[in-house]
Design an enzyme around this catalytic site. Sequence first.
Site, PDB file in Angstrom:
ATOM      1  N   TRP A   1       0.838  -1.210   0.000  1.00  0.00           N
ATOM      2  CA  TRP A   1       0.000   0.000   0.000  1.00  0.00           C
ATOM      3  C   TRP A   1       0.867   1.253   0.000  1.00  0.00           C
ATOM      4  O   TRP A   1       0.564   2.233  -0.690  1.00  0.00           O
ATOM      5  CB  TRP A   1      -0.983  -0.011   1.173  1.00  0.00           C
ATOM      6  CG  TRP A   1      -1.937  -1.163   1.084  1.00  0.00           C
ATOM      7  CD1 TRP A   1      -2.028  -2.209   1.943  1.00  0.00           C
ATOM      8  CD2 TRP A   1      -2.899  -1.417   0.037  1.00  0.00           C
ATOM      9  NE1 TRP A   1      -2.993  -3.085   1.511  1.00  0.00           N
ATOM     10  CE2 TRP A   1      -3.544  -2.626   0.347  1.00  0.00           C
ATOM     11  CE3 TRP A   1      -3.268  -0.741  -1.126  1.00  0.00           C
ATOM     12  CZ2 TRP A   1      -4.550  -3.175  -0.457  1.00  0.00           C
ATOM     13  CZ3 TRP A   1      -4.266  -1.284  -1.930  1.00  0.00           C
ATOM     14  CH2 TRP A   1      -4.880  -2.485  -1.592  1.00  0.00           C
TER      15      TRP A   1
ATOM     16  N   ASP B   1      -1.628   6.893   6.303  1.00  0.00           N
ATOM     17  CA  ASP B   1      -2.685   5.989   5.861  1.00  0.00           C
ATOM     18  C   ASP B   1      -2.993   5.071   7.048  1.00  0.00           C
ATOM     19  O   ASP B   1      -2.192   4.202   7.391  1.00  0.00           O
ATOM     20  CB  ASP B   1      -2.187   5.183   4.645  1.00  0.00           C
ATOM     21  CG  ASP B   1      -3.151   4.077   4.235  1.00  0.00           C
ATOM     22  OD1 ASP B   1      -4.225   3.940   4.863  1.00  0.00           O
ATOM     23  OD2 ASP B   1      -2.822   3.349   3.275  1.00  0.00           O
TER      24      ASP B   1
ATOM     25  N   LYS C   1     -12.597  -1.470   7.422  1.00  0.00           N
ATOM     26  CA  LYS C   1     -11.992  -2.315   8.462  1.00  0.00           C
ATOM     27  C   LYS C   1     -12.729  -2.037   9.779  1.00  0.00           C
ATOM     28  O   LYS C   1     -13.668  -2.735  10.102  1.00  0.00           O
ATOM     29  CB  LYS C   1     -10.497  -2.015   8.601  1.00  0.00           C
ATOM     30  CG  LYS C   1      -9.611  -2.867   7.729  1.00  0.00           C
ATOM     31  CD  LYS C   1      -9.554  -2.478   6.316  1.00  0.00           C
ATOM     32  CE  LYS C   1      -8.341  -3.079   5.657  1.00  0.00           C
ATOM     33  NZ  LYS C   1      -8.406  -3.052   4.214  1.00  0.00           N
TER      34      LYS C   1
HETATM   35  C1  LIG Z   1      -3.306  -0.014   4.699  1.00  0.00           C
HETATM   36  C2  LIG Z   1      -4.175   0.063   3.478  1.00  0.00           C
HETATM   37  N1  LIG Z   1      -4.088   1.138   2.678  1.00  0.00           N
HETATM   38  C3  LIG Z   1      -4.842   1.241   1.583  1.00  0.00           C
HETATM   39  C4  LIG Z   1      -5.730   0.255   1.211  1.00  0.00           C
HETATM   40  C5  LIG Z   1      -6.551   0.429  -0.033  1.00  0.00           C
HETATM   41  O1  LIG Z   1      -7.812   0.818   0.338  1.00  0.00           O
HETATM   42  P1  LIG Z   1      -9.012   0.982  -0.711  1.00  0.00           P
HETATM   43  O2  LIG Z   1      -9.360  -0.381  -1.174  1.00  0.00           O
HETATM   44  O3  LIG Z   1     -10.074   1.629   0.139  1.00  0.00           O
HETATM   45  O4  LIG Z   1      -8.552   1.862  -1.811  1.00  0.00           O
HETATM   46  C6  LIG Z   1      -5.862  -0.879   2.014  1.00  0.00           C
HETATM   47  C7  LIG Z   1      -6.811  -1.947   1.650  1.00  0.00           C
HETATM   48  O5  LIG Z   1      -6.896  -2.991   2.232  1.00  0.00           O
HETATM   49  C8  LIG Z   1      -5.065  -0.974   3.172  1.00  0.00           C
HETATM   50  O6  LIG Z   1      -5.142  -2.056   3.970  1.00  0.00           O
END
Ligand SMILES: Cc1ncc(COP(=O)(O)O)c(C=O)c1O
Length: 356
Positions: A101, A168, A192
């Site tokens: 991520w 994030d 989550k």
């Molecule tokens: C730490 C983290 N950041 C970003 C994301 C991406 O999120 P989204 O699917 O809402 O774009 C996730 C998805 O599991 C994540 O766990």
Amino acid sequence: MKKHNFSAGPCILPQEVLKKASESILNFNNDNLSLIEISHRSTPFVSVMENAKQLVKELLSVPDNYSILFLQGGASLEFLMTPYNFLSIGGKCGYINTGAWSDKAIKEAKKLGETLTIADSSDKNYNYIPKEINVPNDLDYLHYTSNNTIYGTQFKSNPISENILICDMSSDIFSKKIDVEKFGLIYAGAQKNMGPAGTTLVIVNNDLLGNTGRDIPTMLDYQTHIKKDSMFNTPPVFSVYVSMLTLQWLKKNGGVEEIEKINNQKAKLLYDEIDRNSLFVGFANKDDRSTMNVTFNLVNKKNQEEFDLLCFNNGINGLKGHRSVGGYRASLYNALPISSVEHLVNLMQKFEKKHD
Ligand SMILES: Cc1ncc(COP(=O)(O)O)c(C=O)c1O
């Protein structure tokens, strides 16, 4: 059969929230109308949005000079909105790369300007959090991912930096106390600890916006959404409503201070078993273990089919590890009861006895 839901996201939500959410689809507020067929500008929905914001403010003690937004596009769109709103033309930003991520966030920032990877744990498939990070003082911001959902690692304290801190927090927001004042921007996909997929929570320090010299596309500009109270365009009404219900549930259960204690107990229970049980081994570096996502594997992969079947036959859902790590990942988000962790630990012990 009762299900024990260890899914990494979308994931378990409190039963009482799901019940109320399902009622709202047929009859919201006893008005004989569905939540999803009324105007987002109607008084009942505006009050949902206001309540949701107020709960975030209370639960995380958000200071008055911060805006709380419910946007769309997931955390993935925030990867791009972050540099648009915080990286000045000709400036540079820094990222700590602790997983897929973070890596995706870095790729988006690179599209807009100079992006430095300040620290990186990819050399060990991201099984640790880099320490003693040397951060230059002249960055427009430093970005990191507080909890690495895929690898099961988590920052135990904020990185030390003179720069604006951006985080994030998709997979650990509302799981523990945080000091919002330390951050310029926090964002998190709802799916989550907050609600169903569809909305992204953004908490942003108003005083830091409008300084990049960029002509920001309307929908990517935080100031657009601040001015219109997250109603510049139609908000994801269901996701915001269920988030509101989940935050009410959290407040009723003692808020982040109480849930943090329970989350620590759940994580300890499972990590202790992984360390004690000779058939299993943890993936993440012990000091960096996440309280939200516990990653582990079988010492002998030949046992996998049998353990998978035992889990399946005993109502365990969502335990499969991410393909880039393999093995197992037990996600212990706020709504997962400790009894589900006890159930998994019992199965691991039963499995060990059989293989003695
Ligand atoms: C730490 C983290 N950041 C970003 C994301 C991406 O999120 P989204 O699917 O809402 O774009 C996730 C998805 O599991 C994540 O766990």
